[in-house]
Design a protein around this motif. Structure first.
Motif, short mmCIF file in Angstrom:
data_model
loop_
_atom_site.label_atom_id
_atom_site.label_comp_id
_atom_site.label_asym_id
_atom_site.label_seq_id
_atom_site.Cartn_x
_atom_site.Cartn_y
_atom_site.Cartn_z
N HIS A 1 0.81 -1.16 0.00
CA HIS A 1 0.20 -0.03 -0.04
C HIS A 1 0.88 1.42 -0.11
N ASP A 2 0.85 2.24 -0.98
CA ASP A 2 1.58 3.36 -1.10
C ASP A 2 3.02 2.88 -1.30
N LYS A 3 3.52 1.88 -2.20
CA LYS A 3 4.35 1.27 -2.51
C LYS A 3 5.30 0.80 -1.28
N GLU A 4 4.57 0.58 -0.32
CA GLU A 4 5.38 -0.06 0.92
C GLU A 4 4.27 -1.21 1.43
N PRO A 5 4.98 -2.33 1.65
CA PRO A 5 4.50 -3.52 2.41
C PRO A 5 3.75 -3.45 3.40
N ARG A 6 2.50 -3.64 3.92
CA ARG A 6 1.85 -3.53 5.13
C ARG A 6 1.25 -4.66 5.42
#
Length: 201
Positions: A29-34
């Motif tokens: 999400h938003d280029k970050e793993p969440r």
């Protein structure tokens, strides 16, 4: 957060309380793993620490018992039928706090050896559930165990196999499922007549 279906789903059960479901979502999400969680009956989403991801990514085998035999079960055992290498057969019965040879022939019998045998059997740990893989052709049967309680009910039926060339040990457990034991773990299980005899001076 776009929600479709959970990557992992946990169902928590507690005595006297309704089941509580937790859904875990692991995505970018938003280029970050969440890592997110949704709790049953709650109208909000919780972001979790990413280091917890591997805890939820375990297969069902990670939650299965790894010991062939437990200490609690050992306390209930009063009978053992044993066949060694598909040949010699023995039966042991516990009378009070001592074991007696009820079937088969031994030149000498060490009553303490049965307790030791059950302890070693219990210390053997499963490294892999074979999931339909065949037993290696070089593996041979080492021992076959039928373990019963005082009511005569079967607690465990186990067959131990060894592949001496590779130092591997296997166990066929409940419903005939084949497992591979941890290196050295299964090798300590008693598999010879002399294991149950009094050691000569």
């Amino acid at each position: 957060v776009p929600v479709s279906r959970p990557h992992y789903e946990l169902m928590i059960k507690a005595a006297g309380k309704p089941d509580f479901k937790v859904e875990i979502y692991d995505f970018v999400h938003d280029k970050e793993p969440r890592l997110y969680a949704i709790f049953d009956g709650r109208d909000y989403i919780v972001q979790l620490d990413r280091t917890m991801a591997e805890k939820f990514a375990r297969s069902e085998d990670a939650f299965r018992p790894r010991h062939l035999f437990t200490a609690a079960e050992k306390a209930e055992v009063t009978g053992v039928k044993l066949k060694l290498a598909g040949k010699e057969s023995f039966e042991f019965r516990r009378e009070g706090d001592k074991w007696a040879l009820a079937g088969g022939t031994l030149a000498t019998f060490d009553p303490q050896a049965v307790d030791q045998a059950l302890t070693r059997l219990g210390s053997a740990r499963i490294a892999e559930f074979m999931k339909g893989k065949p037993l290696p052709g070089a593996a041979t049967e080492l021992s076959r165990w039928t373990i019963t309680d005082k009511a005569g009910a079967t607690l465990r039926e186990l067959t131990i196999y060894g592949n001496a060339a590779k130092g591997e040990t296997f166990a066929r457990v409940a419903a005939g499922e084949l497992t591979k034991l941890e290196p050295g773990s299964g090798a300590r299980v008693f598999s010879k007549t002399r294991d149950f005899q009094v050691e000569s001076a």
